[in-house]
Design an enzyme around this catalytic site. Structure first.
Site, short mmCIF file in Angstrom:
data_model
loop_
_atom_site.label_atom_id
_atom_site.label_comp_id
_atom_site.label_asym_id
_atom_site.label_seq_id
_atom_site.Cartn_x
_atom_site.Cartn_y
_atom_site.Cartn_z
N GLY A 1 0.82 -1.21 0.00
CA GLY A 1 0.00 0.00 0.00
C GLY A 1 0.85 1.25 0.00
O GLY A 1 2.07 1.17 0.07
N THR A 2 0.21 2.42 -0.04
CA THR A 2 0.98 3.64 -0.29
C THR A 2 0.60 4.86 0.53
O THR A 2 1.03 4.96 1.66
CB THR A 2 0.97 3.94 -1.79
OG1 THR A 2 -0.17 3.28 -2.34
CG2 THR A 2 2.17 3.41 -2.43
#
Lengths: 262, 274
Positions: free
Chosen positions: B51-52
């Protein structure tokens, strides 16, 4: 001596009689459809009798509070483990009752040396549309009746005794009217139906075995009398709710507003 | 004699994990399984994703939660439509940064734990209880975090209405070891979070008015600009992708519940404001 078949049958029959005797005066429950979903209503003294089981499944019961509580937790445990291990869509009332609760109740009922469950239940599941709603009545001995195959009606009534139950169903059939009724109208009709059932249950207690001829009562008046010592409890499974959980307990204000001009 | 019904013989305390345990489910091995899959895929050079940038900001009516849509594995962009916001209950959102396989398993456990508690105990779990539940799950995941394969660093945003009192929006963030912190005004997580936090600090302190005074459309525009800022320097974060028309996910949690800002509205805001 219970090993003899005859004794066993007798023991079961006694057990049944004992349980039904205990249940007879239980406060009935009414289930009624309305425009946005399903309404469950009862009038209770103290303890709550209508509960949420899962996103679209609700539960109402009469009987001993501790037994109601146990059955409720069994249903919640089964539904949530299924919903977690598979998906919310896999939690179905049919599977919950037919494969989970019913066989367990039957086993418990037939163990004549342990205390029986004194409980009668009405479980409902809200479908995507009113055609797919599902209603099940589940008894202390594990026997059950699904609305799809039995009554085929979008309403139902649960009472301790058969006479009271029949009186309520007759009343509902007679006054059913518009199935797209508002919640307010549904509350009124359900409350009156409850009064018919409770009155019949208590009358049945007074008389000595003989079948009563059809009694003409004024449900409004009877209801008012009961409400002096009890309060109306009602919940809906509401299709128009945006959340995944469709269950909502109605608050007192809402109920009082609907019933004030009865 | 065995009890004929599968009834808990102990006092029922509404703990869903102990019910699962009774059915043979253990959370730690499941998380390990998810992480092992992730590691395998990493070493195959395959489809493992991470994820980011996610952020949560308090504003006038509650909390805004936003996340970009890019999932990466090393220097590869794996997926441009990843969902990083997970609705846990009617007024709570979990925003995930880290390994999705583990994070989604955690989200599933949390969602059912809260539902189970509410239905069996007939009252909603307190916010402190919810926050603590997530912390416990992160601690279960500790061995994997230390191995560096299943790290999850979530944000938990909720609107508190328990016991009829309205205490407004709350934001909590965690470290990978499970320590929880309450964000006073905002929280951000993921590889692009440094940029986001810096800008949020600037906006909140010298931006004209504090973030808590922003209205809904102001805070949504701010969130879109923030994700764009993060995407500018962080390759693992995507802003708005005009070529394939992919928008970030933006939701607000208010007293009324969770509302997702529709893409049509985001598109309009991008064209006029970003």
């Amino acid at each position: 001596m219970i090993e003899e078949p005859y004794r066993w049958v007798e023991a079961i029959a006694n057990r049944r009689e004992y349980i039904e005797d205990q249940l007879r005066l239980g406060s009935p429950v009414v289930l009624l459809n309305y425009a946005d979903g399903l309404l469950l209503l009862t009038v209770s003294r103290e303890t709550c009798k209508i509960f949420e089981i899962y996103d679209r499944v609700a539960f109402a019961a009469l009987g001993h509070p501790a037994d109601i509580e146990r059955m409720r937790l069994v249903a919640i445990d089964l539904a949530h483990t299924e919903g977690f291990n598979r998906a919310a869509a896999d939690v179905s009332l049919r599977r919950l009752v037919n494969f989970g609760m019913s066989p367990a109740l039957k086993t418990a009922f037939e163990q004549v040396f342990s205390a029986p469950y004194i409980v009668k239940m009405l479980l409902v599941e809200l479908g995507d549309d009113s055609e797919q709603d599902s209603i099940v009545k589940l008894d202390y001995d594990g026997s059950f009746a699904h609305s799809e195959t039995e009554t085929k009606e979008p309403f139902d009534a649960l009472a301790g005794g058969n006479e009271a139950q029949k009186a309520m169903l007759d009343y509902l059939v007679e006054h059913n009217g518009n199935p797209r009724r508002t919640l307010e109208d549904a509350l009124k009709l359900a409350a009156k139906t409850w009064a018919v059932g409770m009155d019949m249950a208590e009358q049945g207690q007074d008389k000595t075995g003989e079948a009563t001829e059809k009694r003409e009562i004024e449900p409004e008046k009877v209801l008012k009398e009961y409400l002096k010592a009890r309060h109306v409890e009602a919940a809906v499974l509401d299709r128009s709710r945006p959340a995944t959980g469709k269950f909502r307990l109605l608050d007192e204000k809402e109920i009082r507003a609907a019933l004030k001009d009865l | 004699m065995d009890h004929p019904l599968p009834i808990p013989q102990f006092l029922h305390d509404g703990d869903f994990l102990s019910v699962l345990k009774a059915h043979g489910y253990e959370i730690a091995p499941r998380l390990a399984e998810a992480a092992a899959k992730f590691q395998q895929e990493m070493s195959d050079g395959g489809i493992a994703t991470e994820g980011t940038t996610v952020l949560a900001v308090k504003y006038k009516d509650g909390v805004l939660v936003a996340g970009d849509r890019r999932a990466t594995a090393g220097n590869l962009v794996m997926y441009e439509r990843a969902e990083k916001l997970i609705n846990i209950d009617e007024r709570s959102i979990l925003a995930i940064a880290g390994v999705p396989a583990v994070a989604f398993e955690m989200a599933r456990v949390l969602e059912h734990s809260f539902k189970y508690y509410q239905r069996s105990q007939l009252q909603e779990m307190s916010t402190a209880g919810k926050v603590r539940s997530l912390s416990k799950l992160l601690k279960e995941n500790l061995p994997l975090t230390l191995q560096g394969v299943g790290m999850v660093v979530p944000i938990f945003a909720t609107y508190e209405t328990a016991d009829g009192k309205d205490s407004g929006g709350k934001v909590y963030f965690y470290d990978a070891l499970g320590a929880q912190f309450e964000g006073v005004d905002y929280a951000a997580s993921g590889s692009g979070s440094l940029a986001v936090r810096s800008v949020l600090h600037y906006l909140n302190t010298w931006g004209g008015k504090p973030l808590a005074k922003y209205n809904e459309s102001e805070i949504v525009v701010a969130a879109l600009r923030l994700l764009d800022t993060a995407a500018d320097s962080d390759t693992a974060t995507s802003g708005y992708n005009p070529k394939s028309n992919i928008f970030p996910t933006v939701r607000v949690v208010t007293k009324e519940g969770i509302h997702e800002i529709p893409e049509s509205e985001l598109g309009r805001m991008y064209r006029s404001e970003v």
